[in-house]
Design a protein around this motif. Structure first.
Motif, PDB file in Angstrom:
ATOM      1  N   GLY A 111       6.475  -7.843 -27.921  1.00 36.38           N
ATOM      2  CA  GLY A 111       5.647  -6.658 -27.754  1.00 36.38           C
ATOM      3  C   GLY A 111       5.232  -6.444 -26.320  1.00 36.38           C
ATOM      4  N   ASN A 112       5.410  -7.468 -25.490  1.00 33.14           N
ATOM      5  CA  ASN A 112       5.055  -7.355 -24.079  1.00 33.14           C
ATOM      6  C   ASN A 112       6.270  -7.527 -23.191  1.00 33.14           C
ATOM      7  OD1 ASN A 112       2.348  -7.062 -24.703  1.00 33.14           O
ATOM      8  ND2 ASN A 112       2.007  -9.279 -24.763  1.00 33.14           N
ATOM      9  N   SER A 113       7.456  -7.166 -23.693  1.00 28.20           N
ATOM     10  CA  SER A 113       8.694  -7.363 -22.946  1.00 28.20           C
ATOM     11  C   SER A 113       8.754  -6.506 -21.697  1.00 28.20           C
ATOM     12  CB  SER A 113       9.908  -7.089 -23.841  1.00 28.20           C
ATOM     13  OG  SER A 113       9.837  -5.762 -24.331  1.00 28.20           O
ATOM     14  N   LYS A 114       8.072  -5.362 -21.732  1.00 31.79           N
ATOM     15  CA  LYS A 114       8.075  -4.476 -20.574  1.00 31.79           C
ATOM     16  C   LYS A 114       6.924  -4.851 -19.645  1.00 31.79           C
ATOM     17  CE  LYS A 114      10.209  -0.558 -22.957  1.00 31.79           C
ATOM     18  NZ  LYS A 114      10.068   0.866 -23.321  1.00 31.79           N
ATOM     19  N   ARG A 115       7.138  -5.888 -18.925  1.00 29.52           N
ATOM     20  CA  ARG A 115       6.104  -6.381 -18.012  1.00 29.52           C
ATOM     21  C   ARG A 115       6.086  -5.541 -16.738  1.00 29.52           C
ATOM     22  NH1 ARG A 115       5.840 -12.477 -15.464  1.00 29.52           N
ATOM     23  NH2 ARG A 115       3.881 -12.221 -14.328  1.00 29.52           N
ATOM     24  N   LYS A 116       4.924  -5.101 -16.346  1.00 27.56           N
ATOM     25  CA  LYS A 116       4.807  -4.286 -15.158  1.00 27.56           C
ATOM     26  C   LYS A 116       4.856  -5.173 -13.918  1.00 27.56           C
ATOM     27  CE  LYS A 116       2.049  -0.584 -17.261  1.00 27.56           C
ATOM     28  NZ  LYS A 116       0.777   0.182 -17.195  1.00 27.56           N
ATOM     29  N   ARG A 117       5.682  -4.767 -12.984  1.00 31.62           N
ATOM     30  CA  ARG A 117       5.773  -5.518 -11.739  1.00 31.62           C
ATOM     31  C   ARG A 117       4.717  -5.032 -10.763  1.00 31.62           C
ATOM     32  NH1 ARG A 117      12.231  -6.115 -10.379  1.00 31.62           N
ATOM     33  NH2 ARG A 117      12.788  -7.334 -12.208  1.00 31.62           N
ATOM     34  N   ARG A 118       4.090  -5.982 -10.109  1.00 28.51           N
ATOM     35  CA  ARG A 118       3.060  -5.632  -9.142  1.00 28.51           C
ATOM     36  C   ARG A 118       3.703  -5.037  -7.899  1.00 28.51           C
ATOM     37  NH1 ARG A 118      -0.385 -10.501  -6.956  1.00 28.51           N
ATOM     38  NH2 ARG A 118       1.658 -10.901  -5.998  1.00 28.51           N
ATOM     39  N   LYS A 119       3.159  -3.923  -7.448  1.00 28.67           N
ATOM     40  CA  LYS A 119       3.698  -3.273  -6.267  1.00 28.67           C
ATOM     41  C   LYS A 119       3.256  -4.017  -5.021  1.00 28.67           C
ATOM     42  CE  LYS A 119       4.119   1.376  -8.183  1.00 28.67           C
ATOM     43  NZ  LYS A 119       3.775   2.809  -8.004  1.00 28.67           N
ATOM     44  N   THR A 120       4.192  -4.210  -4.126  1.00 31.05           N
ATOM     45  CA  THR A 120       3.903  -4.969  -2.902  1.00 31.05           C
ATOM     46  C   THR A 120       3.965  -4.110  -1.652  1.00 31.05           C
ATOM     47  OG1 THR A 120       6.241  -5.571  -2.629  1.00 31.05           O
ATOM     48  CG2 THR A 120       4.865  -7.043  -3.965  1.00 31.05           C
ATOM     49  N   GLY A 121       4.452  -2.875  -1.789  1.00 33.22           N
ATOM     50  CA  GLY A 121       4.607  -2.019  -0.622  1.00 33.22           C
ATOM     51  C   GLY A 121       5.951  -2.177   0.039  1.00 33.22           C
ATOM     52  N   ASN A 122       6.783  -3.097  -0.486  1.00 36.26           N
ATOM     53  CA  ASN A 122       8.112  -3.339   0.086  1.00 36.26           C
ATOM     54  C   ASN A 122       9.210  -3.014  -0.927  1.00 36.26           C
ATOM     55  OD1 ASN A 122       6.963  -4.422   2.518  1.00 36.26           O
ATOM     56  ND2 ASN A 122       6.573  -6.321   1.401  1.00 36.26           N
ATOM     57  N   GLU A 123       8.889  -2.083  -1.840  1.00 30.71           N
ATOM     58  CA  GLU A 123       9.827  -1.779  -2.925  1.00 30.71           C
ATOM     59  C   GLU A 123      11.178  -1.299  -2.394  1.00 30.71           C
ATOM     60  OE1 GLU A 123       6.108  -2.447  -4.627  1.00 30.71           O
ATOM     61  OE2 GLU A 123       6.628  -0.990  -3.050  1.00 30.71           O
ATOM     62  N   GLU A 124      11.170  -0.453  -1.361  1.00 28.12           N
ATOM     63  CA  GLU A 124      12.437   0.063  -0.822  1.00 28.12           C
ATOM     64  C   GLU A 124      13.279  -1.058  -0.217  1.00 28.12           C
ATOM     65  OE1 GLU A 124      12.298   4.437   0.783  1.00 28.12           O
ATOM     66  OE2 GLU A 124      10.559   3.360   1.561  1.00 28.12           O
ATOM     67  N   VAL A 125      12.625  -1.959   0.507  1.00 22.95           N
ATOM     68  CA  VAL A 125      13.336  -3.099   1.092  1.00 22.95           C
ATOM     69  C   VAL A 125      13.910  -3.971  -0.008  1.00 22.95           C
ATOM     70  CG1 VAL A 125      13.123  -5.176   2.505  1.00 22.95           C
ATOM     71  CG2 VAL A 125      11.909  -3.096   3.164  1.00 22.95           C
ATOM     72  N   ASN A 126      13.108  -4.217  -1.049  1.00 20.03           N
ATOM     73  CA  ASN A 126      13.571  -5.050  -2.164  1.00 20.03           C
ATOM     74  C   ASN A 126      14.763  -4.427  -2.870  1.00 20.03           C
ATOM     75  OD1 ASN A 126      11.505  -6.839  -1.617  1.00 20.03           O
ATOM     76  ND2 ASN A 126      10.123  -5.982  -3.151  1.00 20.03           N
TER      77      ASN A 126
END
Length: 261
Positions: free
Chosen positions: A10-25
């Protein structure tokens, strides 16, 4: 406990914490997947270098590609360090099928005794097995392994006729040859500083083989791999046939659960 609860049904869709480097990642992840398809060996410093280049292109001056970022990137994308053994992953199945279909026509006109294959191998003659008995519960740690090696070039026909191996060492006259003439050995002994096959040694071996086949009034076909040290020569009694080129791979980072051998 937080990780455990986050992965409960029921919690398979875990939200990823934003780091501000999403484009680089995202760019680094896309580059990593492309590198895997091209069988490029990838290590941590290389990932960090590419990420810094992406950040610079994006004008992100705060991104440092630290070791902490690298660990998070590997964990986030399920990447682990593994060993790539063999060369199977570098061979196109279509190329293999075409080659198998092509071989009979290449061998047409040659008797089985005149169809030869030759390849080199490294012999680590002072190395030992990786397995050993040890007391249960104690650490089974090994010491430094010997890297001393020589090169052997082995050649045989389809019917099992074996030519004298080409043995490549480092010394022109090793101490163990003190009372032995290299010409009397059951191998052809050559040497160079690295004990590797090179174009000069291979050409010398080929021309000697061509001369030998001419004396025996035989015409043979010799299958070889497409290595840089194998020059393409035109000989009278030996026809060279090169197989599709295969790159050599050692180790890389790979996506956990995928098969990258």
């Amino acid at each position: 406990m937080e990780d455990f609860e986050s992965n409960m049904p029921g919690n398979s869709k875990r939200k990823r914490r934003k780091t501000g480097n999403e484009e680089v990642n995202e760019l680094t992840w896309a580059w990593f997947k492309e590198a895997m398809t091209r069988r490029v060996n990838v290590n941590g410093p290389l990932i960090q270098q590419r990420a810094l280049e992406f950040a610079k292109d994006l004008g992100n001056e705060t991104f440092k590609a630290s070791n902490g970022w690298l660990i998070s990137f590997l964990k986030r994308n399920n990447i682990v360090l593994g060993t790539m053994s063999g060369e199977r992953g570098d061979v196109d199945n279509n190329v293999v099928k075409e080659w198998i279909d092509k071989v009979p026509s290449l061998c047409a006109g040659y008797e089985s005794c005149n169809i030869f294959n030759m390849d080199e191998t490294g012999l680590f003659y002072r190395d030992t097995t990786r397995q050993t008995y040890h007391i249960k519960g104690d650490e089974c740690a090994g010491g430094k392994r010997s890297k001393e090696r020589v090169t052997l070039a082995l050649c045989a026909s389809l019917t099992g006729e074996k030519l004298p191996p080409l043995f490549i060492g480092k010394s022109k006259k090793p101490r163990c040859f003190n009372s032995i003439k290299p010409e009397s050995l059951p191998v052809i002994y050559k040497n160079n500083k690295k004990a590797w096959m090179n174009s000069a040694l291979f050409e010398e071996w080929l021309r000697a083989l061509d001369k030998k086949m001419k004396q025996q009034k035989r015409k043979i076909i010799l299958f070889l791999d497409n290595a840089p040290c194998h020059p393409k020569l035109s000989l009278q009694n030996v026809k060279l046939q090169f197989s599709p080129q295969i790159r050599h791979v050692k180790c890389s980072l790979w996506i956990k659960g995928s098969y990258r051998h």
